[in-house]
Design an enzyme around this catalytic site. Sequence first.
Site, short mmCIF file in Angstrom:
data_model
loop_
_atom_site.label_atom_id
_atom_site.label_comp_id
_atom_site.label_asym_id
_atom_site.label_seq_id
_atom_site.Cartn_x
_atom_site.Cartn_y
_atom_site.Cartn_z
N ARG A 1 0.51 11.63 6.16
CA ARG A 1 0.58 11.15 7.52
C ARG A 1 1.34 12.18 8.35
O ARG A 1 2.07 13.02 7.81
CB ARG A 1 1.31 9.81 7.58
CG ARG A 1 0.66 8.69 6.76
CD ARG A 1 1.49 7.42 6.81
NE ARG A 1 0.86 6.32 6.08
CZ ARG A 1 1.07 6.04 4.80
NH1 ARG A 1 1.91 6.80 4.09
NH2 ARG A 1 0.46 5.03 4.21
N LYS B 1 5.47 5.57 4.72
CA LYS B 1 5.31 4.28 5.36
C LYS B 1 5.91 3.19 4.48
O LYS B 1 5.71 3.16 3.27
CB LYS B 1 3.82 4.00 5.59
CG LYS B 1 3.56 2.81 6.48
CD LYS B 1 2.09 2.71 6.82
CE LYS B 1 1.82 1.56 7.78
NZ LYS B 1 0.38 1.47 8.14
N HIS C 1 -4.40 12.14 11.34
CA HIS C 1 -4.93 11.09 10.46
C HIS C 1 -6.38 11.36 10.07
O HIS C 1 -6.82 10.93 8.99
CB HIS C 1 -4.79 9.72 11.12
CG HIS C 1 -4.21 8.68 10.21
ND1 HIS C 1 -2.94 8.75 9.70
CD2 HIS C 1 -4.77 7.56 9.66
CE1 HIS C 1 -2.71 7.72 8.91
NE2 HIS C 1 -3.81 6.98 8.86
N ARG D 1 -6.20 13.29 7.00
CA ARG D 1 -5.86 12.40 5.88
C ARG D 1 -7.10 11.63 5.43
O ARG D 1 -7.36 11.51 4.23
CB ARG D 1 -4.74 11.46 6.33
CG ARG D 1 -4.30 10.42 5.30
CD ARG D 1 -3.09 9.70 5.86
NE ARG D 1 -2.86 8.39 5.27
CZ ARG D 1 -2.16 8.17 4.16
NH1 ARG D 1 -1.63 9.18 3.50
NH2 ARG D 1 -1.97 6.95 3.70
N HIS E 1 -1.02 3.84 -0.55
CA HIS E 1 -1.51 2.53 -0.13
C HIS E 1 -0.99 1.46 -1.06
O HIS E 1 -1.08 1.59 -2.29
CB HIS E 1 -3.04 2.49 -0.14
CG HIS E 1 -3.67 3.25 0.99
ND1 HIS E 1 -4.99 3.64 0.98
CD2 HIS E 1 -3.16 3.67 2.17
CE1 HIS E 1 -5.27 4.28 2.11
NE2 HIS E 1 -4.17 4.31 2.84
N TYR F 1 -12.90 3.97 2.13
CA TYR F 1 -13.44 5.33 2.08
C TYR F 1 -14.76 5.39 1.31
O TYR F 1 -15.49 6.35 1.44
CB TYR F 1 -12.41 6.29 1.47
CG TYR F 1 -11.20 6.45 2.35
CD1 TYR F 1 -11.30 7.05 3.60
CD2 TYR F 1 -9.96 5.97 1.95
CE1 TYR F 1 -10.20 7.17 4.43
CE2 TYR F 1 -8.85 6.09 2.77
CZ TYR F 1 -8.97 6.69 4.00
OH TYR F 1 -7.88 6.80 4.82
#
Length: 289
Positions: free
Chosen positions: A139, A164, A228, A231, A254, A263
């Site tokens: 990120r 995150k 992003h 990413r 995640h 994805y």
Amino acid sequence: MTDATAAVSPLRRRMIDDMSLRNLSPATQRSYIHAVKRFSQYHGRSPDRLGLEDVRAFQVYLVSQGVSWGALNQTVCALRFFYGVTLDRAEIPERIAYARTPRKLPAILSADEVVRFLEAVSSLKARAALTTAYAAGLRAAEAVSLKVADIDSDRMLIQVRHGKGAKDRTVMLSPQLLGILRTYWRLARPEEWLFPGRGDKPIDVQVLHAACRSATKAAGLVKRVSVHTLRHSFATHLLESGTDIRIIQVLLGHGNLSTTARYTHVATSTIAGTQSPFDRLTLEVVPPA
């Protein structure tokens, strides 16, 4: 200073303390405070004097103003925290509805487009940072927060700290990226921060966002490219090369596999390479006369 503003001040202090005790990031704290302040200003009263119907009216107003779904849900998070934690009114948060965010597939760059984009970044520091973001799937905030000591060339790993959710994780260090970073280090000589900014701080994330806009235009790309986007492209390219989706989940940090699974909808080479059950059938195209 209005009465409403004066009444908010101790509430703001209490809310800041509540957020600090729960180790919310500085960015999240600023976002929550701004949302509650805007809520209070919209109604012209201290937020502790406002109820569920006032929250609903504010949400309707935000939607009418064209606020993005992401920003709207961030406001919901802030108000849920304010009522549930700071005011200790447990009956309200669960009744503040989240907006159902439209599920859009992320824009993905091809490998050639990634090269064109990165080569169009004019600043050495920004190019090195954006190259790192793609090569490690970082990120924007994670890329700018890297320190020189986070690059472990002995084990070929990058330590991502305070990602995150304030979670640390480890990602791979590409041999090609290592070579680029060594060249960058010889030229820029960073000390503590890998991509230093002004004073004793890392480069501002807005510098990378600005570099993305300039490079997108310079590269002649019609897609809108952000950090992003790099990413997203990292994850999709891994999936297309056959990397297990659970490994991609760990690399991206995640918490839920369903977040990574989106994805699969944009990994076009994977889709194209999947055999249809029709291929196992024998069928004559022309019906018998």
